[in-house]
Motif scaffolding. Structure first.
Motif, short mmCIF file in Angstrom:
data_model
loop_
_atom_site.label_atom_id
_atom_site.label_comp_id
_atom_site.label_asym_id
_atom_site.label_seq_id
_atom_site.Cartn_x
_atom_site.Cartn_y
_atom_site.Cartn_z
N ALA A 90 38.33 27.05 59.86
CA ALA A 90 36.91 27.05 59.49
C ALA A 90 36.26 25.84 60.15
CB ALA A 90 36.74 26.99 57.98
N VAL A 91 35.00 26.00 60.51
CA VAL A 91 34.29 24.91 61.20
C VAL A 91 33.54 23.98 60.26
CG1 VAL A 91 34.13 26.13 63.40
CG2 VAL A 91 32.31 26.38 61.71
N ASN A 92 33.28 24.44 59.03
CA ASN A 92 32.53 23.62 58.06
C ASN A 92 33.32 23.48 56.77
OD1 ASN A 92 30.15 23.39 59.65
ND2 ASN A 92 29.60 25.47 59.07
N ASP A 93 33.01 22.42 56.02
CA ASP A 93 33.60 22.27 54.70
C ASP A 93 33.05 23.36 53.78
OD1 ASP A 93 35.06 20.02 55.42
OD2 ASP A 93 33.47 18.64 54.80
N PRO A 94 33.85 23.87 52.87
CA PRO A 94 33.36 24.91 51.96
C PRO A 94 32.35 24.36 50.97
CG PRO A 94 35.62 24.29 51.41
CD PRO A 94 35.26 23.55 52.66
N LYS A 95 31.45 25.23 50.57
CA LYS A 95 30.42 24.90 49.58
C LYS A 95 30.48 25.91 48.45
CE LYS A 95 28.13 22.03 52.46
NZ LYS A 95 29.18 21.25 53.05
N ILE A 96 30.23 25.46 47.23
CA ILE A 96 30.17 26.37 46.09
C ILE A 96 28.84 27.11 46.15
CG2 ILE A 96 30.05 26.54 43.58
CD1 ILE A 96 31.94 24.09 43.49
N TYR A 97 28.88 28.43 46.12
CA TYR A 97 27.66 29.22 46.21
C TYR A 97 27.27 29.86 44.88
CZ TYR A 97 30.84 33.23 46.58
OH TYR A 97 31.82 34.15 46.34
N ALA A 98 28.20 29.94 43.93
CA ALA A 98 27.89 30.55 42.64
C ALA A 98 29.05 30.28 41.68
CB ALA A 98 27.67 32.05 42.78
N TYR A 99 28.78 30.49 40.40
CA TYR A 99 29.82 30.43 39.38
C TYR A 99 29.90 31.79 38.72
CZ TYR A 99 29.72 25.39 39.95
OH TYR A 99 29.79 24.13 40.48
N GLY A 100 31.11 32.27 38.50
CA GLY A 100 31.30 33.58 37.90
C GLY A 100 31.62 33.46 36.43
N SER A 101 31.68 34.61 35.79
CA SER A 101 32.10 34.65 34.39
C SER A 101 32.88 35.92 34.13
CB SER A 101 30.94 34.56 33.41
OG SER A 101 29.74 34.97 33.91
#
Length: 168
Positions: free
Chosen positions: A87-98
């Motif tokens: 991967a070229v970028n660090d991962p980012k949190i895009y959402a939280y699930g339930s």
């Protein structure tokens, strides 16, 4: 939704493309339809999705699958891919699930997770905890509620959230 669309924009600023391919964890598949439309309206870029479990998508990326973006249900996969230069970028949190209790039968679920003790419930589908984060969290929730041992024999393990949905 604007936040997620802006995340898409952030990742595609450097792309001059008419379309992108997004590897989408099964837990995001229903939201993706609306996101794809909003992204197309905002950018003119068409989004194609490949839906599977996060682990399978990560394995495909490691094998060279040409995805532009990876939406995972578990940060361990994007972190692994970044650490090993897939991967070229660090991962980012895009959402939280339930977690949800979902049935098409007229069964009372007013006791929350303890509703699973109801003898009318014969089978309980969850994603396989060995490879699906929502399966792991489901087992943890059942153990925390003190019901896991009592309902373990009712559990049916699906490959992913997507397959669990099909069982329902």
């Amino acid at each position: 939704m604007k936040k997620i669309v802006s995340i898409f924009l952030l990742f595609t600023v450097y792309l001059i493309a008419e379309e992108i391919t997004v590897a989408t964890a099964a837990n995001v598949q229903y939201a993706m339809e609306e996101l794809k439309k909003a992204f197309k309206r905002s950018t003119g870029i068409t989004v194609h999705t490949v839906v599977a479990s996060s682990g399978k998508l990560a394995a495909q990326i490691k094998s060279g699958a040409p995805f532009d973006l990876f939406l995972s249900a578990n940060m361990k996969y994007p972190k692994y891919l970044r650490q090993h230069r897939f991967a070229v970028n660090d991962p980012k949190i895009y959402a939280y699930g339930s977690l949800v209790l979902w049935t098409l039968k007229p069964i009372e679920l007013d006791k929350g997770i303890k509703s699973l003790l109801n003898p009318k419930i014969e089978r309980i589908a969850i994603p396989n905890p060995k490879n699906a984060p929502y399966g792991t969290q489901a087992v943890i929730a059942m153990k925390n509620a003190g019901i896991y041992k009592k309902i373990k024999s009712k559990l049916i393990y699906a490959e992913s959230v997507s397959q669990t949905n099909q069982y329902i």
